[in-house]
Structure formats: C-alpha cells, structure tokens
Design a protein around this motif. Structure first.
Motif, PDB file in Angstrom:
ATOM      1  N   ALA A  32      48.199  -2.785  69.721  1.00  0.00           N
ATOM      2  CA  ALA A  32      47.136  -1.837  69.389  1.00  0.00           C
ATOM      3  C   ALA A  32      46.314  -1.471  70.623  1.00  0.00           C
ATOM      4  O   ALA A  32      45.947  -0.300  70.827  1.00  0.00           O
ATOM      5  CB  ALA A  32      46.245  -2.419  68.304  1.00  0.00           C
ATOM      6  N   VAL A  33      46.043  -2.460  71.467  1.00  0.00           N
ATOM      7  CA  VAL A  33      45.308  -2.200  72.711  1.00  0.00           C
ATOM      8  C   VAL A  33      46.128  -1.303  73.630  1.00  0.00           C
ATOM      9  O   VAL A  33      45.601  -0.342  74.241  1.00  0.00           O
ATOM     10  CB  VAL A  33      44.961  -3.527  73.413  1.00  0.00           C
ATOM     11  CG1 VAL A  33      44.434  -3.268  74.825  1.00  0.00           C
ATOM     12  CG2 VAL A  33      43.942  -4.298  72.604  1.00  0.00           C
ATOM     13  N   ALA A  34      47.430  -1.596  73.737  1.00  0.00           N
ATOM     14  CA  ALA A  34      48.294  -0.783  74.605  1.00  0.00           C
ATOM     15  C   ALA A  34      48.340   0.667  74.119  1.00  0.00           C
ATOM     16  O   ALA A  34      48.282   1.605  74.928  1.00  0.00           O
ATOM     17  CB  ALA A  34      49.696  -1.385  74.639  1.00  0.00           C
ATOM     18  N   LYS A  35      48.429   0.865  72.805  1.00  0.00           N
ATOM     19  CA  LYS A  35      48.443   2.237  72.271  1.00  0.00           C
ATOM     20  C   LYS A  35      47.111   2.946  72.515  1.00  0.00           C
ATOM     21  O   LYS A  35      47.079   4.146  72.831  1.00  0.00           O
ATOM     22  CB  LYS A  35      48.756   2.194  70.776  1.00  0.00           C
ATOM     23  CG  LYS A  35      50.193   1.837  70.448  1.00  0.00           C
ATOM     24  CD  LYS A  35      50.434   1.861  68.941  1.00  0.00           C
ATOM     25  CE  LYS A  35      51.898   1.579  68.619  1.00  0.00           C
ATOM     26  NZ  LYS A  35      52.155   1.576  67.158  1.00  0.00           N
ATOM     27  N   GLU A  36      46.024   2.205  72.345  1.00  0.00           N
ATOM     28  CA  GLU A  36      44.708   2.803  72.582  1.00  0.00           C
ATOM     29  C   GLU A  36      44.557   3.249  74.030  1.00  0.00           C
ATOM     30  O   GLU A  36      44.056   4.348  74.315  1.00  0.00           O
ATOM     31  CB  GLU A  36      43.621   1.787  72.216  1.00  0.00           C
ATOM     32  CG  GLU A  36      42.202   2.307  72.413  1.00  0.00           C
ATOM     33  CD  GLU A  36      41.160   1.260  72.111  1.00  0.00           C
ATOM     34  OE1 GLU A  36      39.975   1.517  72.386  1.00  0.00           O
ATOM     35  OE2 GLU A  36      41.529   0.172  71.609  1.00  0.00           O
ATOM     36  N   GLN A  37      45.001   2.399  74.955  1.00  0.00           N
ATOM     37  CA  GLN A  37      44.916   2.753  76.370  1.00  0.00           C
ATOM     38  C   GLN A  37      45.819   3.939  76.703  1.00  0.00           C
ATOM     39  O   GLN A  37      45.459   4.811  77.491  1.00  0.00           O
ATOM     40  CB  GLN A  37      45.288   1.545  77.236  1.00  0.00           C
ATOM     41  CG  GLN A  37      44.331   0.375  77.118  1.00  0.00           C
ATOM     42  CD  GLN A  37      42.925   0.741  77.545  1.00  0.00           C
ATOM     43  OE1 GLN A  37      42.726   1.550  78.457  1.00  0.00           O
ATOM     44  NE2 GLN A  37      41.944   0.154  76.877  1.00  0.00           N
ATOM     45  N   TYR A  38      46.954   3.995  76.066  1.00  0.00           N
ATOM     46  CA  TYR A  38      47.869   5.120  76.302  1.00  0.00           C
ATOM     47  C   TYR A  38      47.273   6.417  75.771  1.00  0.00           C
ATOM     48  O   TYR A  38      47.364   7.468  76.425  1.00  0.00           O
ATOM     49  CB  TYR A  38      49.214   4.829  75.639  1.00  0.00           C
ATOM     50  CG  TYR A  38      50.203   5.967  75.754  1.00  0.00           C
ATOM     51  CD1 TYR A  38      50.537   6.509  76.992  1.00  0.00           C
ATOM     52  CD2 TYR A  38      50.803   6.512  74.615  1.00  0.00           C
ATOM     53  CE1 TYR A  38      51.446   7.555  77.103  1.00  0.00           C
ATOM     54  CE2 TYR A  38      51.707   7.561  74.709  1.00  0.00           C
ATOM     55  CZ  TYR A  38      52.018   8.077  75.948  1.00  0.00           C
ATOM     56  OH  TYR A  38      52.899   9.130  76.057  1.00  0.00           O
ATOM     57  N   GLU A  39      46.659   6.368  74.599  1.00  0.00           N
ATOM     58  CA  GLU A  39      46.021   7.571  74.052  1.00  0.00           C
ATOM     59  C   GLU A  39      44.889   8.044  74.959  1.00  0.00           C
ATOM     60  O   GLU A  39      44.706   9.255  75.169  1.00  0.00           O
ATOM     61  CB  GLU A  39      45.498   7.292  72.639  1.00  0.00           C
ATOM     62  CG  GLU A  39      46.581   7.070  71.595  1.00  0.00           C
ATOM     63  CD  GLU A  39      47.470   8.288  71.422  1.00  0.00           C
ATOM     64  OE1 GLU A  39      46.964   9.427  71.540  1.00  0.00           O
ATOM     65  OE2 GLU A  39      48.683   8.085  71.184  1.00  0.00           O
ATOM     66  N   THR A  40      44.136   7.092  75.500  1.00  0.00           N
ATOM     67  CA  THR A  40      43.061   7.462  76.437  1.00  0.00           C
ATOM     68  C   THR A  40      43.633   8.146  77.673  1.00  0.00           C
ATOM     69  O   THR A  40      43.090   9.153  78.161  1.00  0.00           O
ATOM     70  CB  THR A  40      42.268   6.208  76.847  1.00  0.00           C
ATOM     71  OG1 THR A  40      41.714   5.593  75.685  1.00  0.00           O
ATOM     72  CG2 THR A  40      41.143   6.561  77.814  1.00  0.00           C
TER      73      THR A  40
END
Length: 446
Positions: free
Chosen positions: A157-165
């Motif tokens: 979830a953290v990796a996806k959030e950082q990717y979306e950012t």
C-alpha cells in the motif's frame, strides 16, 4: 527456466487473486491455526503415536488377568505288535485323541506388571504432550507467516501510494516543461523515480503473492490459488511493560508441553528402574489344567472300542498347583538391568534440565527481541514524522522551482524508507509480544 516458471506462477496468482477477490474465502489467523491442527500430517502422525501408547497401556493392564488356553491333539498309530500269548506279531492300528484346558496367573513378580502399567501411563501422557508441542510449533510458524503477509500488504500500500504521488508529480512537471518553466532534465529525473517506484510496486506484489503461497503450503492446501487471508484491525500498540523474563519463565514451566513431556519421561524412567529391581524378587504363579484322552482300534470287529465320551470321562484328570521361582544366578542380568535403568533415569533428568534451559533461553531471547522491536518502533515513528515533514517541505520547494529533482527524489526515497522501517518495526513488535503471550499461556489471536 525455474525462475521463468516461478514468475509465471506469481503472475497467474496475482491475476486470479485480483479477478476473483470477491469469491475467495478470507482466512483468519485462528482459522489457519485450527485447520493446520486438524490436517497437518506431522500432527496426525503424532496422534498415531499417542494411540499406539494407549494400546500398549491397555495391553499392560490386560496382562494382569489369567490366561486360558485349550488344546486338542490326535494321532494314528499303525504297525505290528508282538503278542506274547500267541507268540506272533499281530498288526494293530490304533487312533488316539487328547484334549486339555489350562490357565495360569502370576501372583507375584516383584510388582513388575503393576509398575509396567504406571510406566505406560506416563508414556501415554508424554505422547499427548509431544502432540501439543507439535501443534504449538505449527501455530507459531503460521503466526509468523501470517504477520509477514500483513506486513507485505501494508508495504504494498505504501509503495502504491508513493507511485501515485510520483505519477502526479510527472504530470505536473510535464506541464511546467511545456510552459518553459522547468528544464527537461527535471522531468526525466521524475520519470526515472516513477519508473523505480512502479518496479517496486511489482516487486512488493510478487513478495506478497509468494508469501501467501508459502502460508497456503504450510496449511497443505490443495489449491493455493483460492487462498487469501483477512486483514484484521490492528489496535494501537501499547507500551512494552510485560513481566520480566524470569516471571514469564516460571509461568511457562507450568504450562509448556515440552516441559511436561520431559517430566513424564523422567517419571516413566523411574518406573523402569522399579521394574528392573523387581527382577531380584522371586515369582509366584498359580496354574490349573484339566485334560482327558481316548484310544481306539482302527479295526474293531469284536467291539472292544469304548465310546469316545466314556473314555474322556474315565481318563479325565485335573491339576491345580502353585510354583515358586527364586532367582539365584542368572548371569547378573538383573544387576546389569538395574544399572542400565539408573543410567536411563539419569539421562531422562538431563533431558528435562536441557528442556528447561532451552525454554529459559527462548524466553530471554523473545523478551530481548520484543524490547528491541518496541524501541525500533518508537524510533521509526519519530523518523517517519521527521521525514514526512521534510518531504512536504521539499515538495513545496520543488513545486516552485527552489529545489532540483535530485534533492526531491532523495527526500522522497528517505520518506519511503522510513515508512517501510516503521511497518517492519510494527509487525516485528506485534509478533514478539504474541510470542511472549504464548509463553504466558495466552492464546495467539489478532
């Protein structure tokens, strides 16, 4: 070739999981543990050993009863017999039949049979405790793997959030480049960072799916593709204030099956010594027998043969008697048996001491790990707050052109790593506290 096959399996697992998420049963930690306890082959084999010991105990009790045996034998004799009165050999063919019923019971054998019963009772209890130890080991193994999956989920979830950012930052930078406000180099740096984070998302998905597969294999599921775990609500972590390791150890001594198993083995070895000493004593047994026999000519033209049951009745004999056997010299077998039994008892006590030492070390290590994990969690929380504020400040400066893309990416990477470290410390702390609770007799649950 193996890597390609494994990669293909992971991709298939990911696609099936995403397409049928609504259909797949969500397993709780308790369901996983209970399923393993009911279906694990090692547990089943341990139960077979307990059943075997139960049969041994039953037979040792039955050995106290008298035995009862029947026997029947028959023969046919043919040939010549010298008849003195007639001074000649006469051919005589006869048949014979004998039957008997016997029973024997030991009245005293140095209490060896009674002590054998008690020994087998403790061996049965030992087998049952060994089964509980096996179930505990499996529960801890499943709990650790379950926690790993929960950690992987949050990390993903953290990796996806950082990717979306990063994707949003790419779009923003693209517009600034098109407007001539930012150099093309900044856009390329941001795209490179976004590509790295996209790869990180893929890697985290693969790690998650592989760890789900590992847990499914621990449960020996036939179809691991139809397996998923539920994500429980993790309460706020409390301060680490458990009882000291010595207090936990004293509690564990009373409840841990490996300690009880070793204690039962010591007790059974004590009865082994009593059994060996019983061979010094005389043995007294009581026996009874009833038998009869009959004989008749194979060829009896003159009617000399008496009826079978009449012969049995007239030849019936009954015996009742007692016997006493006193050991005087049996090549020192009894003495050496006692010596070996003493060695076995000493070894059983060493095994008990070893089990206690191992348990003490495990609890000390678990306590130290929990303490370290809690400290790491507190430090990681502070680090996340610090890096979060730093990243926000750097992001604002980057958006107005006061910071280049390199500094922005460094700040973002530091923030992501701090989040990852916090998650690792969080789940490590939860696992360690659950292990300590386990040693205190508290069931493992989330």
């Amino acid at each position: 070739m193996i890597r390609k096959a494994l990669f293909g399996f992971v991709i298939a697992l990911a696609s099936i999981t995403s397409s049928s998420a609504q259909e797949v049963k969500q397993w709780s930690l308790l369901e996983c543990i209970n399923y393993a306890h009911e279906n694990n082959i090692t547990v089943k084999r341990q139960l077979l050993n307990a059943e075997y010991q139960a049969n041994v105990l039953k037979q040792s009790k039955l050995n106290m009863l008298p035995n009862l045996n029947a026997s029947v034998s028959g023969s046919f004799n043919f040939g010549y017999t010298w008849i003195q009165q007639e001074a000649q050999n006469v051919e005589v063919n006869t048949r014979s039949l004998s039957s008997g019923l016997s029973s024997n019971v030991a009245l005293f054998e140095g209490l060896t049979r009674q002590n054998t019963i008690k020994k087998n009772q403790y061996l049965l209890m030992q087998a049952l405790e060994d089964n509980e130890k096996t179930k505990n080991d499996i529960a801890l193994q499943i709990t650790a793997q379950y926690m790993q999956i929960l950690f992987d989920k949050e990390l993903l979830a953290v990796a996806k959030e950082q990717y979306e950012t990063s994707k949003l930052q790419v779009d923003r930078t693209q517009k600034l480049v098109d407007a001539g406000s930012v150099a093309m180099g900044n856009l390329l740096e941001i795209k490179s960072q976004a590509a790295k984070e996209a790869l990180n998302v893929t890697q985290q998905e693969n790690n998650l799916n592989l760890n789900i597969l590992t847990l499914a294999q621990l449960l020996d599921l036939e179809n691991p593709l139809d397996f998923a775990i539920e994500t429980p609500t993790i309460p706020e972590l409390e301060a680490f204030t458990p009882a000291g390791p010595e207090n936990i150890y004293q509690t564990a001594l009373e409840i841990m099956p490996e300690i009880k198993s070793s204690e039962h083995y010591v007790t059974s070895s004590e009865y082994d010594l009593k059994i060996a000493k019983g061979n010094y004593y005389p043995t007294i047994s009581l026996g009874a027998n009833i038998g009869a026999n009959a004989n008749w000519l194979a060829d009896d033209p003159d009617g000399y043969n008496r009826p079978l049951w009449e012969q049995f009745k007239s030849t019936r004999n009954t015996y009742i008697g007692a016997s006493l056997s006193i050991p005087i010299f049996n090549r020192l077998q009894a003495r050496n048996g006692v010596a070996n039994a003493k060695l076995g008892l000493q070894d059983a006590n060493y095994q008990l001491q070893s089990a206690k030492l191992a348990l003490r070390k495990e609890i000390q290590q678990a306590y130290a790990d929990a303490t370290a994990a809690y400290k790491n969690f507190l430090s990681s929380e502070e680090a996340v707050d610090s890096y979060k504020e730093s990243f926000r400040y750097t992001e604002k400066k980057f958006n107005v052109g006061l910071v280049n893309s390199v500094d922005y990416n460094v700040s973002k990477t530091d923030f992501t790593k701090a989040q990852s470290d916090l998650l690792q410390a969080k789940y490590s702390y939860i696992l360690r506290t659950k292990i300590l609770d386990f040693y205190k007799g508290i069931p493992i649950e989330l």
